[in-house]
Design a protein around this motif. Structure first.
Motif, mmCIF file in Angstrom:
data_model
loop_
_atom_site.group_PDB
_atom_site.id
_atom_site.type_symbol
_atom_site.label_atom_id
_atom_site.label_comp_id
_atom_site.label_asym_id
_atom_site.label_seq_id
_atom_site.Cartn_x
_atom_site.Cartn_y
_atom_site.Cartn_z
ATOM 1 N N TYR A 125 4.581 1.827 12.254
ATOM 2 C CA TYR A 125 5.181 2.926 11.478
ATOM 3 C C TYR A 125 5.376 2.484 10.025
ATOM 4 N N TRP A 126 5.503 3.513 9.162
ATOM 5 C CA TRP A 126 6.038 3.300 7.813
ATOM 6 C C TRP A 126 7.013 4.412 7.514
ATOM 7 N N VAL A 127 8.111 4.094 6.839
ATOM 8 C CA VAL A 127 9.174 5.053 6.526
ATOM 9 C C VAL A 127 9.643 4.815 5.097
ATOM 10 N N VAL A 128 9.801 5.934 4.346
ATOM 11 C CA VAL A 128 10.340 5.869 2.988
ATOM 12 C C VAL A 128 11.593 6.745 2.952
ATOM 13 N N ASP A 129 12.758 6.109 2.765
ATOM 14 C CA ASP A 129 14.033 6.824 2.712
ATOM 15 C C ASP A 129 14.481 6.978 1.258
ATOM 16 N N PRO A 130 14.784 8.222 0.810
ATOM 17 C CA PRO A 130 15.261 8.436 -0.575
ATOM 18 C C PRO A 130 16.734 8.038 -0.695
ATOM 19 N N LEU A 131 17.002 6.897 -1.256
ATOM 20 C CA LEU A 131 18.378 6.444 -1.412
ATOM 21 C C LEU A 131 19.113 7.181 -2.521
ATOM 22 N N TYR A 132 18.392 7.742 -3.427
ATOM 23 C CA TYR A 132 19.006 8.415 -4.566
ATOM 24 C C TYR A 132 19.629 9.742 -4.172
ATOM 25 N N ASP A 133 19.137 10.375 -3.063
ATOM 26 C CA ASP A 133 19.691 11.656 -2.628
ATOM 27 C C ASP A 133 19.466 11.794 -1.127
ATOM 28 N N PRO A 134 20.509 11.566 -0.320
ATOM 29 C CA PRO A 134 20.355 11.622 1.128
ATOM 30 C C PRO A 134 19.916 12.983 1.646
ATOM 31 N N LEU A 156 10.042 13.233 -2.289
ATOM 32 C CA LEU A 156 9.061 12.146 -2.109
ATOM 33 C C LEU A 156 7.701 12.748 -1.823
ATOM 34 N N LYS A 157 6.707 12.264 -2.510
ATOM 35 C CA LYS A 157 5.361 12.766 -2.344
ATOM 36 C C LYS A 157 4.420 11.579 -2.097
ATOM 37 N N GLY A 158 3.349 11.829 -1.352
ATOM 38 C CA GLY A 158 2.342 10.808 -1.126
ATOM 39 C C GLY A 158 1.875 10.772 0.322
ATOM 40 N N ALA A 159 0.667 10.326 0.524
ATOM 41 C CA ALA A 159 0.081 10.206 1.864
ATOM 42 C C ALA A 159 -0.663 8.871 1.949
ATOM 43 N N ASN A 200 0.836 -1.198 0.000
ATOM 44 C CA ASN A 200 0.000 0.000 0.000
ATOM 45 C C ASN A 200 0.872 1.250 0.000
ATOM 46 N N VAL A 201 1.931 1.221 0.807
ATOM 47 C CA VAL A 201 2.843 2.374 0.839
ATOM 48 C C VAL A 201 3.548 2.543 -0.502
ATOM 49 N N ILE A 202 4.020 1.428 -1.059
ATOM 50 C CA ILE A 202 4.712 1.506 -2.363
ATOM 51 C C ILE A 202 3.808 2.151 -3.414
ATOM 52 N N ASN A 203 2.553 1.757 -3.419
ATOM 53 C CA ASN A 203 1.627 2.284 -4.430
ATOM 54 C C ASN A 203 1.200 3.722 -4.150
ATOM 55 N N SER A 204 1.431 4.209 -2.918
ATOM 56 C CA SER A 204 0.947 5.547 -2.559
ATOM 57 C C SER A 204 2.034 6.608 -2.589
ATOM 58 N N VAL A 205 3.297 6.208 -2.796
ATOM 59 C CA VAL A 205 4.414 7.164 -2.756
ATOM 60 C C VAL A 205 5.048 7.272 -4.150
ATOM 61 N N SER A 206 5.454 8.512 -4.472
ATOM 62 C CA SER A 206 6.113 8.763 -5.759
ATOM 63 C C SER A 206 7.171 9.840 -5.577
ATOM 64 N N VAL A 207 7.936 10.117 -6.649
ATOM 65 C CA VAL A 207 8.972 11.159 -6.643
ATOM 66 C C VAL A 207 8.566 12.236 -7.659
ATOM 67 N N ASP A 208 8.562 13.515 -7.209
ATOM 68 C CA ASP A 208 8.179 14.580 -8.134
ATOM 69 C C ASP A 208 9.381 15.023 -8.960
ATOM 70 N N ASP A 209 9.170 16.056 -9.774
ATOM 71 C CA ASP A 209 10.233 16.521 -10.686
ATOM 72 C C ASP A 209 11.423 17.093 -9.933
ATOM 73 N N LEU A 249 10.139 10.497 4.080
ATOM 74 C CA LEU A 249 8.686 10.490 4.260
ATOM 75 C C LEU A 249 8.333 9.401 5.288
ATOM 76 N N HIS A 250 7.480 9.735 6.286
ATOM 77 C CA HIS A 250 7.169 8.726 7.313
ATOM 78 C C HIS A 250 5.753 8.953 7.847
ATOM 79 N N SER A 251 5.280 7.969 8.621
ATOM 80 C CA SER A 251 3.917 8.027 9.169
ATOM 81 C C SER A 251 3.859 8.986 10.338
ATOM 82 N N PRO A 252 2.680 9.567 10.619
ATOM 83 C CA PRO A 252 2.552 10.476 11.770
ATOM 84 C C PRO A 252 2.891 9.804 13.092
ATOM 85 N N SER A 253 2.739 8.484 13.173
ATOM 86 C CA SER A 253 2.988 7.798 14.442
ATOM 87 C C SER A 253 4.456 7.819 14.842
#
Length: 458
Positions: free
Chosen positions: A84-93, A65-68, A52-61, A98-102
């Motif tokens: 929790y859920w956490v999305v770390d941008p490996l392409y640019d530290p 990281l964008k998505g909720a 669900n997280v994978i399908n809800s997160v994307s990278v803008d121009d 992006l992470h969950s409010p919890s």
């Protein structure tokens, strides 16, 4: 009752132990299976939340990281829950994670890839403790977010306490249900065993009644498995009665056949001169007593093993004491007996034993004779009981040497009166024939204490 020898107790104990062991094994196995199922469901839930997280997160121009992600579990919205859920941008530290409010402003611990490597699907799972001391299960993967090959690391966690609480809840109710089922099963099993073994208890009561009354047979309807036993016991009892009756008849016939020859010898001895006549008379009297003693022994041997042999002690001794009071009016006879005391002896044998002791006590007592009868606490090898009868007088008593002499067949300590010197030896013979004990104790000038121990009924 010795429980180890009880069929009912052993059946109940073995079946109860089997039920307890079986229910414990069942409870452990079901709890383990339920935990495995709960763990598997927990992992599948985290995997679904990860997708669900994978399908809800994307990278803008701009590379942000964008998505909720809107996950179904509200714990992802509440702080310090361990979800929790956490999305770390490996392409640019430098880009924002992006992470969950919890998760709030805290960091989620992560194990190195050396500790837990990725599997073939480039996923890995491990357990860490967050900053709120929650043990959380982590499922982690790396996903390429766009055609520019920009990759992000996605981690989704779940609080393991949820699984533990669910397993505890289930186990508690499982153990309670199995305990109730086990208690009901043991109770029902006990009732079934008691009902199934009731014919044996009925047979035991019937035998006990026969033993107490000395007559009768096992009556009533028994199951097919027990009826042959009841028939055999009835046949054995009937045959035993017939053997005892034949033994009594044969002993009586022998005594009657010897009575006339012995009487003739006594008459002839009385016609002879004093010296020779006294010698022959004493020997004939001794022979008469010895014949009677051996006849008694043969009769006792024929009936002592029978369940029909019994004697009520109190009325027998009361009758003997009344007779001795009339024969010895100047001597006080006191008597006490335990109520309901029954011996596994013939009445005439008890009368012979106590009668001889009372006759000696009445002859030598100065003022009083005391008679007591009661049950002993000791038992024999078969579990049957014993009873003790004591006759105590306040006469001159006997020395140990005189006691040994008095117990010998034909020995007389008092030559002034009539008698054959066989009384105490006959007592000893009868008592030993029943497997009992006969003891004489006392000091010279302090009276004599006669103690008889015989098998008791009940």
């Amino acid at each position: 009752m010795r429980f180890g020898n009880s069929v009912t107790f052993r059946s109940l104990a073995l079946t109860t132990a089997w039920f307890v062991i079986a229910l414990l094994v069942i409870a452990i196995v079901i709890s383990a299976l339920y935990r495995n199922a709960a763990e598997r469901g927990f992992r599948q839930l985290l995997q679904a939340e990860m997708f669900n997280v994978i399908n809800s997160v994307s990278v803008d121009d701009n590379g942000e990281l964008k998505g909720a992600p809107q996950l179904g579990n509200l714990n992802y919205q509440q702080p310090q829950t361990g979800w929790y859920w956490v999305v770390d941008p490996l392409y640019d530290p430098t880009k924002e994670t992006l992470h969950s409010p919890s998760l709030g402003d805290t960091d989620l611990p992560r194990k190195s890839e050396d500790e837990v490597p990725y599997d073939g699907d480039f996923r890995r799972t491990y357990i860490v403790r967050d900053n709120n001391d929650n043990d959380v299960a982590v499922i982690e993967t790396v996903v390429v977010m766009d055609e520019k090959d920009r990759a992000a690391r996605i981690r989704v966690t779940g609080n393991r306490e949820t699984v533990d609480d669910e397993v505890r809840w289930f186990s508690h109710r499982l153990y309670l249900a199995l305990a109730l089922f086990g208690a009901a099963s043991v109770l029902l099993n006990g009732l079934v065993i008691l009902w199934a073994l009731s014919p044996l208890d009925k047979a035991r009561r019937a035998l006990s009644q026969i033993s107490e009354s000395g007559e009768g047979e096992m009556k009533g309807a028994f199951p097919h498995e027990v009826q042959p036993l009841a028939d055999e016991i009835n046949a054995l009892l009937s045959n035993n009665r017939a053997i005892i009756e034949r033994a009594r008849m044969q002993v009586g016939n022998l005594a009657h056949s010897l009575k006339t020859p012995i009487a003739v010898l006594l008459n002839e001895a009385q016609r002879m001169s004093d010296k020779e006549g006294k010698l022959i008379t004493s020997q004939v009297v001794m022979m008469q007593s010895q014949v009677q003693a051996y006849l008694n022994r043969a009769r006792i041997a024929a009936q002592s093993e029978s369940v029909l042999t019994r004697c009520d002690v109190q009325p027998t001794l009361e009758r003997l004491v009344r007779v001795m009071r009339r024969l010895n009016p100047d001597t006080e006879f006191s008597f006490s007996c335990e109520a309901g005391l029954v011996l596994a002896t013939e009445q005439q044998d008890l009368e012979e034993v106590v009668g001889n002791l009372l006759e000696n006590a009445g002859r030598f007592a100065r003022y009083s004779v005391e008679v007591k009868a009661h049950r002993l606490s000791e038992t024999n090898g078969d579990g049957a009981g014993w009873a003790e009868i004591t006759v105590v007088d306040d006469g001159p008593g006997l020395t140990p040497e005189e006691i040994r002499k008095a117990m010998k067949r034909g020995e007389r300590l008092d030559e002034s009166g009539a008698g054959s010197g066989l009384g105490l030896s006959i007592v000893d013979d009868i008592v030993q024939a029943y497997g009992g004990r006969f003891e004489l104790t006392g000091l010279e000038g302090a009276g004599l204490h006669a103690r008889v121990v015989l098998p008791a009924k009940g």
